[in-house]
Design an enzyme around this catalytic site. Sequence first.
Site, PDB file in Angstrom:
ATOM      1  N   HIS A  83       0.571  -1.006  -0.148  1.00  0.00           N
ATOM      2  CA  HIS A  83      -0.171  -0.065   0.275  1.00  0.00           C
ATOM      3  C   HIS A  83       0.914   1.456  -0.089  1.00  0.00           C
ATOM      4  CE1 HIS A  83      -2.223  -3.796   1.476  1.00  0.00           C
ATOM      5  NE2 HIS A  83      -3.217  -2.663   0.815  1.00  0.00           N
ATOM      6  N   HIS A 105      -2.050  -1.382   7.368  1.00  0.00           N
ATOM      7  CA  HIS A 105      -1.165  -1.211   5.695  1.00  0.00           C
ATOM      8  C   HIS A 105      -0.381  -1.317   4.859  1.00  0.00           C
ATOM      9  CE1 HIS A 105      -4.492   1.688   6.038  1.00  0.00           C
ATOM     10  NE2 HIS A 105      -4.506   1.667   4.472  1.00  0.00           N
ATOM     11  N   SER A 125      -5.895  -5.467  10.512  1.00  0.00           N
ATOM     12  CA  SER A 125      -8.138  -5.299  10.458  1.00  0.00           C
ATOM     13  C   SER A 125      -8.588  -4.006  11.328  1.00  0.00           C
ATOM     14  CB  SER A 125      -9.003  -6.295  10.812  1.00  0.00           C
ATOM     15  OG  SER A 125      -9.899  -5.964  11.408  1.00  0.00           O
ATOM     16  N   ARG A 163     -19.663 -19.825  36.977  1.00  0.00           N
ATOM     17  CA  ARG A 163     -19.311 -18.461  36.579  1.00  0.00           C
ATOM     18  C   ARG A 163     -18.726 -17.187  37.995  1.00  0.00           C
ATOM     19  NH1 ARG A 163     -25.030 -15.330  36.204  1.00  0.00           N
ATOM     20  NH2 ARG A 163     -26.164 -17.475  37.561  1.00  0.00           N
ATOM     21  N   GLU A 209     -17.522  -4.756  23.664  1.00  0.00           N
ATOM     22  CA  GLU A 209     -16.632  -6.147  23.752  1.00  0.00           C
ATOM     23  C   GLU A 209     -15.836  -5.425  22.817  1.00  0.00           C
ATOM     24  OE1 GLU A 209     -19.856  -5.623  22.877  1.00  0.00           O
ATOM     25  OE2 GLU A 209     -20.868  -6.529  24.395  1.00  0.00           O
ATOM     26  N   PHE A 226     -21.883 -12.869  23.127  1.00  0.00           N
ATOM     27  CA  PHE A 226     -21.632 -11.747  23.176  1.00  0.00           C
ATOM     28  C   PHE A 226     -19.951 -11.187  22.603  1.00  0.00           C
ATOM     29  CE2 PHE A 226     -25.517 -10.728  25.714  1.00  0.00           C
ATOM     30  CZ  PHE A 226     -26.100 -10.516  24.584  1.00  0.00           C
ATOM     31  N   GLN A 269     -29.242 -14.932  24.093  1.00  0.00           N
ATOM     32  CA  GLN A 269     -28.031 -14.899  24.857  1.00  0.00           C
ATOM     33  C   GLN A 269     -27.408 -15.857  25.772  1.00  0.00           C
ATOM     34  OE1 GLN A 269     -29.076 -11.275  26.721  1.00  0.00           O
ATOM     35  NE2 GLN A 269     -29.948 -11.358  25.091  1.00  0.00           N
ATOM     36  N   ARG A 275     -24.257 -20.481  33.598  1.00  0.00           N
ATOM     37  CA  ARG A 275     -24.851 -19.685  34.526  1.00  0.00           C
ATOM     38  C   ARG A 275     -25.641 -20.497  36.012  1.00  0.00           C
ATOM     39  NH1 ARG A 275     -30.550 -18.279  35.526  1.00  0.00           N
ATOM     40  NH2 ARG A 275     -31.025 -15.958  35.534  1.00  0.00           N
TER      41      ARG A 275
END
Lengths: 620, 620
Positions: free
Chosen positions: A30, A70, A117, A319, A367, A392, A428, A475
Amino acid sequence: MKQKKLFLEHIAYQLRYYTVIMTTEAGSGHVTSCLSCAEIMAVLFFDVMQFDPNDYSHDNNDRFILSKGHAAPILYAVWHLLGKISKKELLTYRQAHSRLEGHPTRRFPYVDCATGSLGIGLSVGIGQALHAKLRNKTFKTFVLLGDSELSEGSIWEALLIAVHYKLDNLIAIVDMNRLGQSTETMVGYHAETYQEIFEAHGWHCFIVENGNEIAALQHAFNQNIFVAAKPTIFIVHTIKGAGIAMCANKTGFHGKAFAKEELGEVLKDLQECAGDAAKPVDYSWRANLPKSISTQKKQNAKIIDSPEQLFFEKKYATRKAFGITLATLGNLNQSIVSLDAEVKNSTYADIFEKAHPNRFFQCFVAEQNMVSMAVGFQARGEIPFVSTFGVFLTRAHDQMRMAAIGNNALRIVGSHAGVSIGQDGPSQMALEDIAMMATLRNSIILYPCDAISTARLMNIMLQYNDGISYLRTTREETEIIYNNSHAFEIGGFHVLKKSDQDVVTIIGAGITVFEALKAHELLKKENINTRVIDLYCIKPINAEKLASAIKQKNRFIVVVEDHYKQGGIGQILFEALAPYNVKINHLAVDKIPQSATPEEQRVMHHIDKTAIIKSVKSFF
Amino acid sequence: MKQKKLFLEHIAYQLRYYTVIMTTEAGSGHVTSCLSCAEIMAVLFFDVMQFDPNDYSHDNNDRFILSKGHAAPILYAVWHLLGKISKKELLTYRQAHSRLEGHPTRRFPYVDCATGSLGIGLSVGIGQALHAKLRNKTFKTFVLLGDSELSEGSIWEALLIAVHYKLDNLIAIVDMNRLGQSTETMVGYHAETYQEIFEAHGWHCFIVENGNEIAALQHAFNQNIFVAAKPTIFIVHTIKGAGIAMCANKTGFHGKAFAKEELGEVLKDLQECAGDAAKPVDYSWRANLPKSISTQKKQNAKIIDSPEQLFFEKKYATRKAFGITLATLGNLNQSIVSLDAEVKNSTYADIFEKAHPNRFFQCFVAEQNMVSMAVGFQARGEIPFVSTFGVFLTRAHDQMRMAAIGNNALRIVGSHAGVSIGQDGPSQMALEDIAMMATLRNSIILYPCDAISTARLMNIMLQYNDGISYLRTTREETEIIYNNSHAFEIGGFHVLKKSDQDVVTIIGAGITVFEALKAHELLKKENINTRVIDLYCIKPINAEKLASAIKQKNRFIVVVEDHYKQGGIGQILFEALAPYNVKINHLAVDKIPQSATPEEQRVMHHIDKTAIIKSVKSFF
């Protein structure tokens, strides 16, 4: 002062020169995206930044992140001029085995993360800047952005968070060259539009009108840009392809190298545009070295020897066991930081927050930024544990992918695995997280079924530095089935039930371990003996060891998982165990779930004890 | 007028009442998130919006999108008051088999998309608003956002694009209740901060100070909000938990239902807060029906019968064949729209753009927004083809997941598959896209190896309405090996080489088909006969048919793919072919690639002809 300016102009000329010869040699790259920022790079590296070129990892070096990855050639050219990359190596750009890849990866030792990215660099910079704040370091973090990547949402997540955390040690620079890959950006050259937006967000914002003039950049960057509690951003008006008349400010040149036949002409054009700047300058540049600071010595990771001491109830959701364990690991390891996406009371990261408020970073519902922030922390020696609902994490798939490419060893925790979350419904439920995390190079995937295994597996995560480690939590509360005597290892599993009369092996993980145990008991009453394995490590699989643990006569296996059929435990085992002459029945979620209780969900999706029993019997 | 206001106040009261009884019955649900927007919902549905409750899919109905999907109960309550959902059904909320899920899916017939993953609704709204512009419809699109979700980057992608496309038919409403799940939002109640940001972006922005007062909302929404060429956003100051004193404006109530024992007390509290509004009002409400418009009749998809006519060269990159085919399909089907993320000259979506500029939508570098925009288009009857580099689809993983949950049949095209892109390096290579797309429910995955198969497979995509169809295209040119006589089907494949003496079957797809063919020829010279299969449909696999095609003596298979080992073609086949007593060697990418030429890449990652030959011989 004037000599310095001439020197920097010559640097910019050289950066262009090397960019052209590298890309021409490679036959791709580039070029014009490098040319636009030659002066920015020259002024940043040779006038503004405080860093030791001979000690890149210095604790107090200013950091530079090339978000517009790039433009890699110009970064490589900078490090050539800094004396760290030979001209010979420069000419290996984009060739097999070269450290100088098309977009920078950490095989090039002078970056903190892989880029290429778009829209990731600013978030990485936030992690670095927050690290500086946390550890009282005085270095600044500079992030060079393209204007095309400003349309990526991750940038805006970063803009908001940088203001929230008052990161006055973070400086973003937008190389506003107006031209994207195929079209003009939405904002074009309307710098004031950007300025209004950034200022409205709470950033301290400057416009640099002549971004291809050294003096303008020197003036802009060296003025007192510091405003307490505000991050700073420069909108720098540049010309794409600047310095070579034949491509300057023209469309159709993005990502294209000049042909070897053109090289002479191009270099002549470059020289003509540069004028005096093409001539070497008598100026003895010295690096603007960073202030020494006293920093904590890096300690080896300290693990929890006796997980039993952490847990007093009979049942815990894994969790919650994660939260408890993380808080304790945080006592033992001052480098652990916790990042959570506004679900801390669901993931139980809030237990860590209560114990170590200064090392907990609320990342809000963003996120992508959270994951890349963690990359920034990790690159500066912190041990980030990133947590949110497992599903998520799909939001940050690309950011995790780039972290894996960059070998940034993140610890990632996804809660609310599978249909077993119950009533909240399919949006979810993490049902593709194993498939996603498994594609990350060098990742390991750990899936505890109880509190003790959670703690043990988190010890493993803490010690795993070769890539991303992923912990999948549940959970619902589950009974504690392990004690201090149980050892856990990468590639490991536990045989929970075993007899000489076993006819089928049931392999579960996480919540399905308990369905497997229930099925085992019920089958026993019918005189059908089954082996039960808790496959707590999903990746990697030690296939040989697992196959030998299955060595009942028929080698019949039922795999049961709370994950979609694709890319989950079953599919991994079909391949891993293929050489061992096994027969596998695969129970997994195969249709879009709906709201229902956890128990109903497992029945509806045939991953409950009844489905297991049916599957076991189907072998005969 | 006054009676209308009293009526709307009573509606808001009823919406709260039903929210409470539904969630209490269910034992879970996001009560306080509903309570904050009761007045907004009452005024929108019963005063502002023009729509026919008895004809939800009416071509010119105003559209409503509940971006804050966790407030599902109040949407269900609205449709109860509109007469479409019985009270009995309301009480099935969150129960197994109920259409009223924890977060709305399209099993509830009065939504256009599934929501519940935050930050998606505005982008869907953009798709709907653009559809209205494209087809000269006068309806407006209303999107209700939570303030917590404003931290999601996807929102900012949408904000930028809505301005770019001058969507004055799009109205966003932010339910600014200040409290997120676990903490206050970054901006809190500073409506002016939001206003400055939105205005800087170019949105027409209003603050509504008393968002839980009907009169304030009536005034705000019914004024002349139309500003030519600008989208409008309302920042509505509300109280989380408004209308029930015991939870109003308090933390710790997010996502919690009241206990059944509390219900009496809660309803009393609700009634007291409501005062006169709790009493029925004598007001005969009539829907504000939409204007009739003449719209194009929906036509059946028209496919390309003779792909040979499209191609005149011997070689095409399948990405280019995609562009050529899409432009032609666009001639035949007026409903096709093309969305691309600023890489149209790489994906070749620009060929469609040239042919049908008004149906091409430049989405800039903002993949999340692009995918959800496509959902909006699809929900209004358009046929969107979404294209970008396959690897950057990871950026929109969550949006594709939600589209799959919502059964929005998107056509998605990912270019630049695998290491075969060459020098650009790992950040640009799609190596996890098959794994990702395979986890989408009801998805199909098509992978052409030449121009003819590209066209044929795009015919299939056009006709596939049961879920997402994914086309994986290649950067390099490949020889045309098919002609008009070759048929293609979902679950299909082609046997390219076959003899009675075959000892191994080589299965390739896309670029590896050609490596397989080369290996076949070389092996033939050594008198080793191999069968070669082009597995152009990766999902679903017709295992029985495939197994019968492999029926050489040994059932030895070499699978070779330009994708990571995990979740790719090999792993899919290990499971699919497990019942057929086959032995599979799996050649796939298993380490982080580097920059190198396409040929070198395939050699380095052992997916080239030499690796295939070696693998074939390893069976003996």
